[in-house]
Design a protein around this motif. Structure first.
Motif, PDB file in Angstrom:
ATOM      1  N   SER A 101       0.868  -1.179   0.000  1.00  0.00           N
ATOM      2  CA  SER A 101       0.000   0.000   0.000  1.00  0.00           C
ATOM      3  C   SER A 101       0.900   1.223   0.000  1.00  0.00           C
ATOM      4  CB  SER A 101      -0.928   0.015   1.223  1.00  0.00           C
ATOM      5  OG  SER A 101      -0.166   0.122   2.414  1.00  0.00           O
ATOM      6  N   SER A 138       1.057  -2.858  -8.017  1.00  0.00           N
ATOM      7  CA  SER A 138       0.263  -2.188  -9.051  1.00  0.00           C
ATOM      8  C   SER A 138       0.896  -0.851  -9.381  1.00  0.00           C
ATOM      9  CB  SER A 138      -1.188  -1.977  -8.594  1.00  0.00           C
ATOM     10  OG  SER A 138      -1.272  -0.923  -7.661  1.00  0.00           O
ATOM     11  N   ASP A 140      -0.728   1.881  -9.856  1.00  0.00           N
ATOM     12  CA  ASP A 140      -1.418   2.914  -9.079  1.00  0.00           C
ATOM     13  C   ASP A 140      -0.738   3.140  -7.741  1.00  0.00           C
ATOM     14  OD1 ASP A 140      -3.275   3.225 -11.079  1.00  0.00           O
ATOM     15  OD2 ASP A 140      -4.789   1.950 -10.150  1.00  0.00           O
ATOM     16  N   THR A 141      -0.382   2.063  -7.048  1.00  0.00           N
ATOM     17  CA  THR A 141       0.276   2.199  -5.755  1.00  0.00           C
ATOM     18  C   THR A 141       1.640   2.863  -5.910  1.00  0.00           C
ATOM     19  OG1 THR A 141      -0.798   0.141  -5.088  1.00  0.00           O
ATOM     20  CG2 THR A 141       0.943   0.961  -3.670  1.00  0.00           C
ATOM     21  N   VAL A 144       1.120   6.667  -6.388  1.00  0.00           N
ATOM     22  CA  VAL A 144       0.754   7.344  -5.139  1.00  0.00           C
ATOM     23  C   VAL A 144       1.989   7.535  -4.267  1.00  0.00           C
ATOM     24  CG1 VAL A 144      -0.522   7.096  -2.971  1.00  0.00           C
ATOM     25  CG2 VAL A 144      -1.647   6.585  -5.146  1.00  0.00           C
ATOM     26  N   THR A 266     -12.343   1.642  -2.671  1.00  0.00           N
ATOM     27  CA  THR A 266     -11.035   1.921  -3.262  1.00  0.00           C
ATOM     28  C   THR A 266     -10.233   0.628  -3.272  1.00  0.00           C
ATOM     29  OG1 THR A 266      -8.999   3.237  -3.056  1.00  0.00           O
ATOM     30  CG2 THR A 266     -10.078   2.600  -1.014  1.00  0.00           C
ATOM     31  N   THR A 268      -6.173  -0.855  -4.867  1.00  0.00           N
ATOM     32  CA  THR A 268      -5.006  -0.740  -5.749  1.00  0.00           C
ATOM     33  C   THR A 268      -4.581  -2.124  -6.234  1.00  0.00           C
ATOM     34  OG1 THR A 268      -3.600  -0.736  -3.764  1.00  0.00           O
ATOM     35  CG2 THR A 268      -4.154   1.399  -4.746  1.00  0.00           C
ATOM     36  N   GLN A 269      -4.682  -3.116  -5.375  1.00  0.00           N
ATOM     37  CA  GLN A 269      -4.493  -4.515  -5.758  1.00  0.00           C
ATOM     38  C   GLN A 269      -5.310  -5.339  -4.782  1.00  0.00           C
ATOM     39  OE1 GLN A 269      -2.739  -6.917  -3.798  1.00  0.00           O
ATOM     40  NE2 GLN A 269      -2.392  -5.447  -2.141  1.00  0.00           N
ATOM     41  N   GLU A 289     -11.319   2.130 -10.217  1.00  0.00           N
ATOM     42  CA  GLU A 289     -10.453   2.186 -11.394  1.00  0.00           C
ATOM     43  C   GLU A 289      -9.840   0.831 -11.743  1.00  0.00           C
ATOM     44  OE1 GLU A 289      -6.675   4.776 -13.174  1.00  0.00           O
ATOM     45  OE2 GLU A 289      -7.411   5.139 -11.130  1.00  0.00           O
ATOM     46  N   GLN A 290      -9.305   0.119 -10.757  1.00  0.00           N
ATOM     47  CA  GLN A 290      -8.643  -1.143 -11.086  1.00  0.00           C
ATOM     48  C   GLN A 290      -9.618  -2.159 -11.668  1.00  0.00           C
ATOM     49  OE1 GLN A 290      -7.426  -3.920  -8.133  1.00  0.00           O
ATOM     50  NE2 GLN A 290      -5.587  -4.548  -9.226  1.00  0.00           N
TER      51      GLN A 290
END
Length: 358
Positions: A101, A138, A140-141, A144, A266, A268-269, A289-290
């Motif tokens: 995360s 991911s 995305d993570t 961030v 939410t 991210t994975q 999103e994912q």
């Protein structure tokens, strides 16, 4: 070649411990684990285990990182990571960190936002300073995290679909969980917290008849107790709650499910999504999103708007009636993203890091 994992112990109720066990079982290199308590205030424990990991005879130390592992607000991390960095550096061992995360802008909420932001920024910068190579599950993570602390050596390796399965007849699995084998079962597995949308799970359940709905998990001690109490009150007799599952019941749940409903706010994975892929459980999820990207790129999961439980109910019913198209896309994805391939990529990484140091 040997790698030392620095992560919660296998006896802990922790998804990251489960992920690490799955990775260990697929690795082609020797491994050991320095086990950690989860969310403990025992700072001495974390210091002792950091020294043990830093003095290991392994060629690589690999941290499976999640902030809360190191106590509330990751308080012990201020001692853990300088110690790991010092000992691995003195002994010439690469320090690899997998970030499960990332603290970022959305982590900060009132009050005293400026103080919280400074704490977050400094903690991420500490992690960056001590890490020889970073892995994210991911993109995305990674994005961030790197908005606060850019990394010089980093890659994204997917979670990987587990291969260590424990199949059993669906009817037997349902009986083991105490539900009728003659009714479809829709469940949301995992630790209960608001971000996973269990309140929306109940909203959808209220709109679907002749189906068993089950919250397949519970809370970590001392976390989200009020949320779980409210959830129990809303569930009544219509939705069951298992509490935290042991390994046997966890695998029974995936054998038992007809559909997994993942109404996340939410993500991210998702380790749960990967277990659904492994056990061929068709998935309905919110249009985060994912999940939306997976649907667009690979054809699963079925998604519905987060604020529309009626649409969620329709999606669940349609998937129960005809899961075949979604299952076919999930099987194709699973065949391309198995844990064996992910473990092989990890082993190659360890060898390259050790080789670079001569």
């Amino acid at each position: 070649m040997k790698v030392e994992f620095f992560v919660t112990g296998s006896e802990q109720d922790c998804g990251i411990a489960t992920y690490t066990t799955t990775l260990e079982n697929a690795l082609s290199v020797e491994y050991a684990r320095t086990p950690l308590k989860l969310r403990s205030l025992d700072v001495f424990h974390y210091v002792v285990q950091s020294v043990r990991a830093g003095l290991t005879d392994a060629d690589v130390v690999h941290v499976q990182h999640e902030y809360d592992i190191y106590g509330p607000k990751s308080v012990a991390s201020w001692l853990v990571f300088p110690l790991l960095w010092l000992l691995t550096t003195l002994r010439g061992r690469p320090l690899v960190v997998t970030f499960h995360s990332a603290w970022g802008e959305e982590t900060v909420a009132p009050p005293v936002e400026s103080v919280k932001w400074a704490y977050l920024w400094l903690n991420n910068r500490l992690l960056t300073a001590v890490t020889d190579h970073a892995i994210f599950l991911s993109e995305d993570t990674r994005e961030v995290f790197e908005r606060t602390a850019p990394l010089s050596s980093v890659e994204v390796l997917p979670h990987g679909v587990p291969t260590d399965l424990y199949p059993m007849p669906q009817a037997d699995a349902k009986r083991e969980l105490g539900v009728s084998p003659n009714r479809p079962l829709v469940a949301e597995p995992g630790f209960v917290r608001p971000q996973k949308g269990y309140h929306l799970f109940v909203d959808v359940a209220e709109r679907v008849d002749d189906v068993t709905f089950l919250v397949g998990g519970g809370i970590h001690e001392g976390t989200y107790e009020d949320y779980l109490a409210d959830l129990r009150e809303r569930c009544g007799d219509r939705v069951g709650i298992t509490g935290v599952l042991d390994d046997e019941a966890f695998h029974a749940l995936f054998n038992a499910m007809d559909v997994a409903l993942l109404p996340y706010e939410t993500v991210t994975q998702s380790g749960i999504l990967n277990w659904c892929l492994a056990y061929e459980v068709p998935v309905v999820g919110t249009d985060v999103e994912q999940f939306a990207d997976l649907r667009d790129d690979h054809g699963f999961p079925v998604v519905f708007p987060q604020d529309d439980p009626d649409a969620g109910a329709v999606a669940v019913r349609e998937l129960l009636d005809d899961p075949t198209p979604v299952l076919e896309t999930m099987r194709r994805y699973r065949d391309q993203h198995g844990m064996d391939a992910v473990a092989s990529a990890h082993a190659d990484l360890y060898r390259s890091l050790v080789g670079a140091r001569g």
